[in-house]
Every structure is written in structure tokens, then in C-alpha cells.
Design an enzyme around this catalytic site. Structure first.
Site, PDB file in Angstrom:
ATOM      1  N   HIS A  36       0.025   0.356   1.232  1.00 27.91           N
ATOM      2  CA  HIS A  36      -0.211   0.942  -0.094  1.00 27.91           C
ATOM      3  C   HIS A  36       0.807   2.050  -0.347  1.00 27.91           C
ATOM      4  CE1 HIS A  36      -4.595  -0.395  -0.206  1.00 27.91           C
ATOM      5  NE2 HIS A  36      -4.393  -0.384   1.096  1.00 27.91           N
ATOM      6  N   GLU A 118      -1.334   4.018   3.827  1.00 22.60           N
ATOM      7  CA  GLU A 118      -0.806   4.559   2.568  1.00 22.60           C
ATOM      8  C   GLU A 118       0.506   5.273   2.839  1.00 22.60           C
ATOM      9  OE1 GLU A 118      -2.150   4.490  -0.517  1.00 22.60           O
ATOM     10  OE2 GLU A 118      -4.313   4.108  -0.255  1.00 22.60           O
ATOM     11  N   ASP A 164       0.799  -1.434  -6.039  1.00 26.97           N
ATOM     12  CA  ASP A 164       1.411  -0.686  -4.937  1.00 26.97           C
ATOM     13  C   ASP A 164       1.590  -1.567  -3.695  1.00 26.97           C
ATOM     14  OD1 ASP A 164      -1.590  -0.457  -4.872  1.00 26.97           O
ATOM     15  OD2 ASP A 164      -1.211   0.644  -3.027  1.00 26.97           O
TER      16      ASP A 164
HETATM   17 ZN   LIG Z   1      -3.368   0.635  -2.859  1.00 29.03          ZN
END
Ligand SMILES: [Zn+2]
Length: 201
Positions: A36, A118, A164
Site C-alpha cells: 500500500h 504501507e 495505491d
Molecule cells: Zn491501501
């Protein structure tokens, strides 16, 4: 000391325990890495807002964007900051709340069987070399501990809903880093590797 896994926690990461997690369904093998991107507010790097969000202590009134996500309870297993620093929020043995409604290779609910990472960044914008290095090292460590041999972006497991990490993420860099290491023959989404000159079609 060589980094190690302790009950799903990677010792090379700074640990910040998020309350946003639950058990994985019993008997579920962890088999997917979901990449992400996040920045809070979007496009602003370096502040504490990502940690605050995952720890349910973000001041929603501190920025107009935060109002738009007020009350959101989410988490990822890992965050990789712009300088490559790694923070872990949820044990990889547990189910973090990062993918939402999602499916991978026909299998729904990716949170059940994935590890969410992330990268601090913004969809469409490039990422830092230190982040690719940290991601490759983390993916290798994960593959040594869990039967993970596939990686996909949030945009691939929730197409049409999520974008993303976005086109600024260079999948071929991750692919090259993983290929150069021992470990599994990683499965990448076709669309992510399209245009990669090292992959014949
Ligand atoms: Zn995401």
C-alpha cells in the site's frame, strides 16, 4: 544481533502495538504480501499522523482531511517511512485491517491470508530507494518465516476501489530485488510487471 521473529513480530522493526487486529481464520496460511501507500495528510511526509491513525489516537479535527476519515479503525502490519525506517503495528500471526473488500486470484478477504505493508507515499508519486531496500529486506524475512510467495498492490486486490501504491511504485525494482535473493519464485500481478523489459510476453 541478527533480526528474528518473535510471535509474529520482526525484531528489526520498531514496535507500536495497534489495537486494530483480530485472529486469522484458523488453519489459514499467510501467503500474500499486499503493498500500500499512505501519507497523512496526503502528500505530507514525516509526521506522526500515520502512527496516530493506526493507534486510534489521531486528532480528527487537526486537519480537514482527517475529518473525511473520522472514526476509521485501520491498521497494517508494517509501515516503511520515507527514510526506510520500519515500524510494525500488528503481529504477522494476527489479521490486520488494511485491504478491506478485496480478492486475490479468486480468493476473497485478503486480510485473512495476507501481510499488509504501507509505504509512506502518495499515489502517482515516486518512492525512495531506501523504501525499496527496506521492502525487499522485509519481504525476504517474511518469506523465510511464512509461506508467502505472492505480492500485489492494494490496487490489484481492490481494483476500481483503491489505487495505491499507484503508478509511482516501480514494481520491477521490487521484482529485481527479490529475484536477486534466495527464497521463493515470487508471484507478481500481471499488470504490475507489464512493460518490464526483463519479462517476455
Ligand atoms: Zn491501501
Amino acid at each position: 544481533m541478527k533480526p528474528r521473529w518473535y510471535a509474529g513480530w520482526w525484531s528489526a522493526a520498531r514496535r507500536m502495538r495497534s489495537p486494530n487486529f483480530g485472529p486469522r481464520p484458523s488453519g489459514t496460511a499467510v501467503s500474500l504480501l499486499v503493498v500500500h501507500s499512505i501519507s497523512l495528510p496526503p502528500g505530507r511526509y514525516g509526521g506522526p499522523a500515520i502512527e496516530d491513525l493506526f493507534l486510534n489516537r489521531l486528532d480528527w479535527s487537526a486537519h480537514p482531511y482527517f475529518e473525511s476519515i473520522r472514526g476509521m479503525q485501520v491498521s497494517a502490519h508494517f509501515v516503511i517511512r520515507r527514510d526506510g525506517k520500519l515500524v510494525q503495528f500488528v503481529s504477522c500471526d494476527q489479521r490486520a485491517w488494511h485491504a478491506g473488500v478485496s480478492s486475490w486470484r479468486g480468493r476473497e478477504n485478503c486480510n485473512d491470508f495476507s501481510i499488509g505493508v504501507e509505504l509512506e507515499g502518495l499515489e502517482g508519486e515516486p518512492f525512495e530507494a531506501a523504501q525499496y531496500d527496506a521492502l525487499v529486506a522485509l519481504a525476504r524475512a517474511i518469506a523465510r518465516r511464512y509461506p508467502v510467495a505472492a505480492v500485489a498492490g492494494h490496487e490489484h486486490v481492490a481494483p476500481g476501489r483503491k489505487r495505491d501504491p499507484g503508478e509511482g511504485f516501480e514494481w520491477h525494482r521490487l521484482q529485481a530485488g527479490l529475484r536477486a535473493s534466495d527464497g521463493p519464485d515470487w508471484d507478481f500481478p500481471e499488470s504490475a510487471t507489464r512493460g518490464n523489459p526483463r519479462r517476455s510476453r
